[in-house]
Design a protein around this motif. Sequence first.
Motif, short mmCIF file in Angstrom:
data_model
loop_
_atom_site.label_atom_id
_atom_site.label_comp_id
_atom_site.label_asym_id
_atom_site.label_seq_id
_atom_site.Cartn_x
_atom_site.Cartn_y
_atom_site.Cartn_z
N LEU A 1 -6.85 1.39 -7.51
CA LEU A 1 -6.36 2.47 -6.65
C LEU A 1 -5.40 3.42 -7.36
O LEU A 1 -5.32 4.60 -7.01
CB LEU A 1 -5.68 1.89 -5.41
CG LEU A 1 -6.62 1.24 -4.38
CD1 LEU A 1 -5.81 0.55 -3.29
CD2 LEU A 1 -7.55 2.27 -3.77
N GLU B 1 -9.21 5.56 -1.34
CA GLU B 1 -9.73 4.67 -0.31
C GLU B 1 -11.13 5.06 0.16
O GLU B 1 -11.85 4.23 0.74
CB GLU B 1 -8.77 4.65 0.89
CG GLU B 1 -7.54 3.78 0.71
CD GLU B 1 -6.44 4.46 -0.12
OE1 GLU B 1 -6.67 5.59 -0.63
OE2 GLU B 1 -5.36 3.87 -0.26
N ASP C 1 -7.50 -4.71 -7.02
CA ASP C 1 -7.59 -3.56 -6.12
C ASP C 1 -6.45 -2.57 -6.36
O ASP C 1 -6.65 -1.36 -6.32
CB ASP C 1 -7.58 -4.03 -4.66
CG ASP C 1 -8.82 -4.83 -4.32
OD1 ASP C 1 -9.89 -4.53 -4.87
OD2 ASP C 1 -8.72 -5.77 -3.51
N THR D 1 0.83 -1.20 0.00
CA THR D 1 0.00 0.00 0.00
C THR D 1 0.86 1.25 0.00
O THR D 1 0.58 2.23 -0.71
CB THR D 1 -0.93 0.00 1.22
OG1 THR D 1 -1.78 -1.15 1.17
CG2 THR D 1 -1.80 1.25 1.24
#
Length: 270
Positions: free
Chosen positions: A216, A244, A212, A187
Amino acid sequence: MTATAQLAPPPPAQQAALLEASGIVLRYPGQPQPVVETFDFALEAGETVSVLGPSGVGKSSLLRVLGGLQKPTAGAVMMNGKPLQGVSPRVSIAFQDASLLPWLSLEKNVAFGLNFKHQPELTSEESKARVDVAIREVGLTHARRYFPAQLSGGMAQRAALARCLARNPEILLLDEPFGALDEVTRTEMQHLLLKVVHNFHTAAILITHDIDEALLVSDRILLLGGAPARIIGEWRIDLPTPREDYIAELGAIRVEILSRLRGATQRRVH
């Protein structure tokens, strides 16, 4: 009084895409069918595009073609409107393995290749300035004298990204560079990617198997499928970053991508 006609200004000339692939076919000797077929793609300046697809579909092979590492069997890759002839100094490539040279310090790994023949000629001061900026950008100033054995996995990938940035690229090609990292570090690297793409005004193509991750960081997502592989889905993500807080919007797109991906995987199996 007679009115005089006003000539309309000519329409602006259409600017060539930063990177453009037309009719790409990739076939390896001895194989009954191509790995990739009829691939058409255009990357705009400042854009981040993720390429998803089942394992073995040809994502990494395609990235090698787009980066000039491999010549396509048919078709052409253009950069700034000109044919891409081999590896360009304006393109930097990062892989899942950081590939740092163990006998060099972090800063020397970042500088490695800046004086190669195909790179623009730089003075020692210019090289040092590029390395300093790149190391600072990825948050490793404190570790510039460290050797690769002293780096965590996340630090090694930051160093590999800094090595790419030191070349001042127009395009970053990223082949699952965060795939081996733990969730927290991954992340952090995704957020770092967003930051450096913005700060360095570069475009990026990210190969990933993580839906994901693609949601993002991407402006656009391409889904490869079939045998031979071709684009079977495309999504534009018009949401601000970081994303997010947009779980509902991203969730709907995720379901659609996953459904299309499952269908592509089932067709490959059968």
